[in-house]
Design a protein around this motif. Sequence first.
Motif, PDB file in Angstrom:
ATOM      1  N   VAL A 111       0.839  -1.203   0.000  1.00 47.62           N
ATOM      2  CA  VAL A 111       0.000   0.000   0.000  1.00 47.62           C
ATOM      3  C   VAL A 111       0.870   1.247   0.000  1.00 47.62           C
ATOM      4  CG1 VAL A 111      -1.592   1.360   1.411  1.00 47.62           C
ATOM      5  CG2 VAL A 111      -2.013  -1.081   1.068  1.00 47.62           C
ATOM      6  N   PHE A 112       1.920   1.245   0.807  1.00 47.69           N
ATOM      7  CA  PHE A 112       2.786   2.416   0.930  1.00 47.69           C
ATOM      8  C   PHE A 112       3.566   2.680  -0.357  1.00 47.69           C
ATOM      9  CE2 PHE A 112       1.837   1.565   5.269  1.00 47.69           C
ATOM     10  CZ  PHE A 112       1.982   2.764   5.946  1.00 47.69           C
ATOM     11  N   GLY A 113       3.903   1.630  -1.062  1.00 48.25           N
ATOM     12  CA  GLY A 113       4.671   1.805  -2.284  1.00 48.25           C
ATOM     13  C   GLY A 113       3.828   1.999  -3.514  1.00 48.25           C
ATOM     14  N   GLY A 114       2.504   1.900  -3.371  1.00 46.16           N
ATOM     15  CA  GLY A 114       1.657   2.014  -4.546  1.00 46.16           C
ATOM     16  C   GLY A 114       1.967   0.938  -5.572  1.00 46.16           C
ATOM     17  N   GLY A 115       2.410  -0.241  -5.080  1.00 50.01           N
ATOM     18  CA  GLY A 115       2.748  -1.340  -5.976  1.00 50.01           C
ATOM     19  C   GLY A 115       4.180  -1.328  -6.448  1.00 50.01           C
ATOM     20  N   ARG A 116       4.977  -0.358  -5.966  1.00 52.52           N
ATOM     21  CA  ARG A 116       6.378  -0.259  -6.393  1.00 52.52           C
ATOM     22  C   ARG A 116       7.294  -0.295  -5.171  1.00 52.52           C
ATOM     23  NH1 ARG A 116       3.576   3.528  -9.309  1.00 52.52           N
ATOM     24  NH2 ARG A 116       4.240   5.195  -7.898  1.00 52.52           N
ATOM     25  N   VAL A 117       8.594  -0.367  -5.420  1.00 56.10           N
ATOM     26  CA  VAL A 117       9.573  -0.347  -4.337  1.00 56.10           C
ATOM     27  C   VAL A 117       9.685   1.078  -3.793  1.00 56.10           C
ATOM     28  CG1 VAL A 117      12.003  -0.674  -3.725  1.00 56.10           C
ATOM     29  CG2 VAL A 117      10.877  -2.275  -5.297  1.00 56.10           C
ATOM     30  N   GLY A 118       9.740   1.200  -2.465  1.00 54.84           N
ATOM     31  CA  GLY A 118       9.867   2.512  -1.842  1.00 54.84           C
ATOM     32  C   GLY A 118       8.531   3.051  -1.365  1.00 54.84           C
ATOM     33  N   VAL A 119       8.524   4.331  -0.977  1.00 58.39           N
ATOM     34  CA  VAL A 119       7.325   4.987  -0.451  1.00 58.39           C
ATOM     35  C   VAL A 119       6.808   5.983  -1.477  1.00 58.39           C
ATOM     36  CG1 VAL A 119       6.471   6.586   1.299  1.00 58.39           C
ATOM     37  CG2 VAL A 119       7.975   4.708   1.965  1.00 58.39           C
ATOM     38  N   ASP A 120       5.515   5.893  -1.779  1.00 55.64           N
ATOM     39  CA  ASP A 120       4.866   6.858  -2.660  1.00 55.64           C
ATOM     40  C   ASP A 120       4.196   7.918  -1.774  1.00 55.64           C
ATOM     41  OD1 ASP A 120       3.012   8.265  -4.258  1.00 55.64           O
ATOM     42  OD2 ASP A 120       2.828   6.584  -5.650  1.00 55.64           O
ATOM     43  N   GLY A 124     -13.896  10.035  16.747  1.00 58.24           N
ATOM     44  CA  GLY A 124     -13.768   9.590  18.124  1.00 58.24           C
ATOM     45  C   GLY A 124     -13.318   8.157  18.276  1.00 58.24           C
ATOM     46  N   VAL A 125     -13.128   7.460  17.164  1.00 52.70           N
ATOM     47  CA  VAL A 125     -12.645   6.080  17.218  1.00 52.70           C
ATOM     48  C   VAL A 125     -11.142   6.084  17.474  1.00 52.70           C
ATOM     49  CG1 VAL A 125     -12.365   3.936  15.917  1.00 52.70           C
ATOM     50  CG2 VAL A 125     -14.452   5.283  15.667  1.00 52.70           C
ATOM     51  N   GLN A 126     -10.699   5.243  18.385  1.00 55.58           N
ATOM     52  CA  GLN A 126      -9.269   5.121  18.682  1.00 55.58           C
ATOM     53  C   GLN A 126      -8.631   4.185  17.660  1.00 55.58           C
ATOM     54  OE1 GLN A 126      -8.981   3.884  22.804  1.00 55.58           O
ATOM     55  NE2 GLN A 126     -10.429   5.468  23.472  1.00 55.58           N
ATOM     56  N   VAL A 127      -7.518   4.611  17.065  1.00 60.38           N
ATOM     57  CA  VAL A 127      -6.919   3.880  15.951  1.00 60.38           C
ATOM     58  C   VAL A 127      -5.469   3.502  16.245  1.00 60.38           C
ATOM     59  CG1 VAL A 127      -6.408   3.878  13.478  1.00 60.38           C
ATOM     60  CG2 VAL A 127      -8.375   5.193  14.345  1.00 60.38           C
ATOM     61  N   ALA A 128      -5.187   2.207  16.154  1.00 59.96           N
ATOM     62  CA  ALA A 128      -3.819   1.700  16.165  1.00 59.96           C
ATOM     63  C   ALA A 128      -3.525   1.160  14.772  1.00 59.96           C
ATOM     64  CB  ALA A 128      -3.654   0.607  17.209  1.00 59.96           C
ATOM     65  N   VAL A 129      -2.257   1.176  14.385  1.00 61.86           N
ATOM     66  CA  VAL A 129      -1.876   0.770  13.033  1.00 61.86           C
ATOM     67  C   VAL A 129      -0.682  -0.171  13.087  1.00 61.86           C
ATOM     68  CG1 VAL A 129      -1.177   1.558  10.728  1.00 61.86           C
ATOM     69  CG2 VAL A 129      -2.636   3.029  12.145  1.00 61.86           C
ATOM     70  N   VAL A 130      -0.728  -1.223  12.289  1.00 59.51           N
ATOM     71  CA  VAL A 130       0.432  -2.087  12.040  1.00 59.51           C
ATOM     72  C   VAL A 130       0.697  -2.053  10.537  1.00 59.51           C
ATOM     73  CG1 VAL A 130       1.266  -4.476  11.936  1.00 59.51           C
ATOM     74  CG2 VAL A 130       0.199  -3.617  14.019  1.00 59.51           C
ATOM     75  N   THR A 131       1.927  -1.812  10.151  1.00 55.31           N
ATOM     76  CA  THR A 131       2.274  -1.768   8.737  1.00 55.31           C
ATOM     77  C   THR A 131       3.186  -2.924   8.366  1.00 55.31           C
ATOM     78  OG1 THR A 131       4.340  -0.508   8.833  1.00 55.31           O
ATOM     79  CG2 THR A 131       2.289   0.738   8.974  1.00 55.31           C
ATOM     80  N   GLY A 132       3.170  -3.260   7.105  1.00 53.01           N
ATOM     81  CA  GLY A 132       4.124  -4.216   6.567  1.00 53.01           C
ATOM     82  C   GLY A 132       5.332  -3.481   6.003  1.00 53.01           C
ATOM     83  N   GLY A 133       6.259  -4.237   5.477  1.00 54.48           N
ATOM     84  CA  GLY A 133       7.463  -3.634   4.897  1.00 54.48           C
ATOM     85  C   GLY A 133       7.809  -4.202   3.541  1.00 54.48           C
ATOM     86  N   GLY A 134       6.818  -4.861   2.911  1.00 55.08           N
ATOM     87  CA  GLY A 134       7.075  -5.532   1.644  1.00 55.08           C
ATOM     88  C   GLY A 134       7.457  -4.607   0.499  1.00 55.08           C
ATOM     89  N   ASN A 135       7.210  -3.301   0.657  1.00 59.12           N
ATOM     90  CA  ASN A 135       7.634  -2.368  -0.376  1.00 59.12           C
ATOM     91  C   ASN A 135       9.135  -2.113  -0.324  1.00 59.12           C
ATOM     92  OD1 ASN A 135       6.901  -1.139   2.148  1.00 59.12           O
ATOM     93  ND2 ASN A 135       7.120   0.881   1.210  1.00 59.12           N
ATOM     94  N   PHE A 136       9.802  -2.597   0.741  1.00 60.61           N
ATOM     95  CA  PHE A 136      11.254  -2.484   0.846  1.00 60.61           C
ATOM     96  C   PHE A 136      11.931  -3.854   0.795  1.00 60.61           C
ATOM     97  CE2 PHE A 136      10.038   1.550   2.992  1.00 60.61           C
ATOM     98  CZ  PHE A 136      10.758   2.422   2.189  1.00 60.61           C
ATOM     99  N   PHE A 137      11.559  -4.734   1.737  1.00 55.08           N
ATOM    100  CA  PHE A 137      12.202  -6.049   1.820  1.00 55.08           C
ATOM    101  C   PHE A 137      11.169  -7.110   2.192  1.00 55.08           C
ATOM    102  CE2 PHE A 137      15.685  -3.137   2.922  1.00 55.08           C
ATOM    103  CZ  PHE A 137      16.654  -3.543   2.025  1.00 55.08           C
TER     104      PHE A 137
END
Length: 251
Positions: free
Chosen positions: A29-38, A56-69
């Motif tokens: 998602v972060f790479g928009g389908g490519r390597v790196g951050v878009d 008012g919703v409390q939000v926690a986030v976990v991200t992947g790293g597949g756009n790098f490694f």
Amino acid sequence: MPRGGVMVEATTQPGAGYRRVLLKLSGEVFGGGRVGVDPDVVQAVAREIAAVQRTGVQVAVVTGGGNFFRGAELQQRGMDRARADYMGMLGIVMNCLALQDFLEKEGVETRVQTAITMGQVAEPYIPRRAIRHLEKGRVVIFGAGMGLPYFSTDTVAAQRALESRCEVVLVAKNGVDGVYTADPRQDPDAVKLDHVTYDEAIAKGLRIMDQTAFALCGENNLPMIVFGMEPEGTILKVVQGEKIGTLVSAS
């Protein structure tokens, strides 16, 4: 079973009742389908999270790293799996910092907590501190995976959601809008499922999420909603209770 004081029905999607959610974002998602951050993509994601947080919703986030490694893929090329996984964890932290930056540009206070100590850029992962941040309306971004090799970020999302007492795991996918009977990109006869139990997902080998994550959520009666990122605004619609994607539950 009550979670955080809110009764969650397993066969419905009562988004309007959610007080605390964990959002799982893939690295793709972060790479928009490519390597790196878009930056444009990350900015759009930050806008969506900010819209949810403002309700008012409390939000926690976990991200992947597949756009790098990707540790598993690098292992196939001869690299030591543990070392490759640690490299992937550092890629995850880069995604976390990018998301934090764009969230704060949206006026949303955030905290990044990492499983690997790196005090100059993030707090250490401390569950009670994370819960306190959430209670104060801050978005908490969990980085560096589990801090251990051989664990997928799917499993991390389930574990962090349980430990921070979230009521649902929201799995936002890139290019897939739910759970299918087979890979829709390879099987034209694949059928999208509106609802599936964790036991069914494991028995049928549905690979939209790591099966360890399915088992962990199923054992603890933690529901999961799998949906696609497109179009913009989907995350808020899911939180508000619209039946989008696939609900995965214990029963």
